[in-house]
Design an enzyme around this catalytic site. Structure first.
Site, PDB file in Angstrom:
ATOM      1  N   ASP A  52     -39.222  57.943 103.895  1.00 37.33           N
ATOM      2  CA  ASP A  52     -39.129  57.376 102.416  1.00 37.33           C
ATOM      3  C   ASP A  52     -39.862  56.025 102.756  1.00 37.33           C
ATOM      4  O   ASP A  52     -39.648  55.367 103.859  1.00 37.33           O
ATOM      5  CB  ASP A  52     -37.942  57.175 101.809  1.00 37.33           C
ATOM      6  N   TYR A 110     -30.158  59.269 113.161  1.00 30.38           N
ATOM      7  CA  TYR A 110     -30.441  58.167 112.089  1.00 30.38           C
ATOM      8  C   TYR A 110     -29.342  57.104 112.520  1.00 30.38           C
ATOM      9  O   TYR A 110     -28.254  57.387 112.623  1.00 30.38           O
ATOM     10  CB  TYR A 110     -30.397  58.611 110.706  1.00 30.38           C
TER      11      TYR A 110
END
Lengths: 245, 245
Positions: A52, A110
């Site tokens: 994003d 992540y």
């Protein structure tokens, strides 16, 4: 035709995410421009993940097909002279004809960084989530344990997610603290839309007392996004490592 | 009248250094604007050091006289809501009437960060000097030892330096390495113009073989700027800590 696998690292602050956008700067488009600068070819670069806007990558993998004769060992330097300072190609490898950076990824790690202090840190601007309310590490760690394993993560998917396979295998969810910096590390085979940011928001609620660690079990079972915590902002999120066979 | 001592932290990337400049954004001016926003008073803020454009501060001390009744414990929050994200007030203390952040500083520690790799790191952009030629830690450490003690540092002063006292007491000059990141730590009672950046450039020459560690002795004795190494760029330099009585 050669199929080149590029390893990248980028600061996502000034990009509208990975994917080409009509009116915004994307990492993909910037990279395609650099490939054109190096090879003279207009290619489509396939990325391992659609990060994003504002999300960073310590390790990102992409691939593209090319006729160029430039050897792999010269590609990082050639690409980097054609790229802005906030993106770097760290390695180039020859991949098999059918390699696809997105579909062949086996799992991804992540990391989410939280700066937990009542005073902001100028050096963490755009690099961490500045969260001023004190967090209890132990409660976040206990909450995280409930997420490990294979679960339906529908409660942790943002509206707009297109995935059909809601069950994900979570190999690790851990929380660590160094002084004022909390790090959440998540390792799964794949992810739903905004999943790591919603997991982070929910673990933060466990850390500040809004939720009890054991509530995680019910939240998972409810499959209800409203039961989970807020979506943490993008600037704390880093794609840390992508794994292939 | 109160005399307030503020402790700051700032990312200097977007500032033309500490001191007010006619046509450029400075940290001092930005801070004076925030004091006006909080107290309604036009004050002159005195800083502990004139950091150059692009130089950072992990710890910086300044002071100003004011009639405001706002208690010290509320000042950081009040100031930070009036400051951009790249500057933060971390602490406010009541100082004696005659306290002066510049003249009363007893010593300062600077840290210089070098990212030593043939590939740049997007996360070190504006935060470290990207230096691609391999550096030998041991040679830099041996060279650094020659600088410790009381010496005339004329050879390490940039043209334009106005100081008259060339002798400085150097408590520590150390070099450490973590993976690709080298850190030079310098602790002295005071500094000549660009001294840390020239020391860094000279230690880097010792690290890449352009100079021998033992050349440092002759360079000091020569008092000749041309014998020392290059001036390292500003973005790797951090004012790390300021000490008072």
């Amino acid at each position: 035709m050669r199929n080149l696998k590029l390893h990248l690292r980028y600061d996502g602050t000034n990009y509208h995410g990975w994917q080409v956008q009509p009116n915004d700067r994307s990492v993909q488009e910037t990279l395609q421009g650099a490939v054109y600068g190096v090879t003279g070819e207009h290619v489509k670069v396939t990325g391992c993940s659609r990060t994003d806007a504002g999300v960073h990558a310590r390790h990102y993998v992409c691939n593209f097909h090319t006729e160029t004769k430039i050897p792999c060992e010269r590609m990082p330097y050639a690409m980097n002279t054609n790229l802005p300072d906030d993106i770097a190609v760290t390695l180039c490898e020859e991949a098999g004809e059918v390699f696809n950076a997105r579909y062949d990824a086996k799992s991804k790690i992540y990391v989410y960084r939280i700066h937990n202090s009542n005073v902001r840190d100028p050096f963490e601007k755009d690099r961490a989530w500045h969260y001023p309310i004190p967090l209890k590490l132990e409660n976040m760690q206990r909450a995280a344990e409930y997420l490990v394993g294979t679960h339906d993560f529908t409660a942790f998917m943002a509206a707009g997610g297109q995935q059909k396979q809601m069950e994900k295998e979570m190999y690790e969810v851990s929380v660590s603290q160094q002084d004022k910096l909390f790090e959440i590390k998540v390792h799964a085979n794949s992810y739903l839309y905004n999943m790591v940011r919603i997991i982070t928001g929910t673990l933060v609620y466990a850390g500040n007392g809004k939720l009890q660690p054991e509530d995680m079990k019910d939240i998972l079972l409810s499959k209800d996004r409203k039961r989970a915590g807020m979506t943490a902002p993008p600037q704390g999120l880093y794609l840390h490592k992508v794994f292939y066979e």
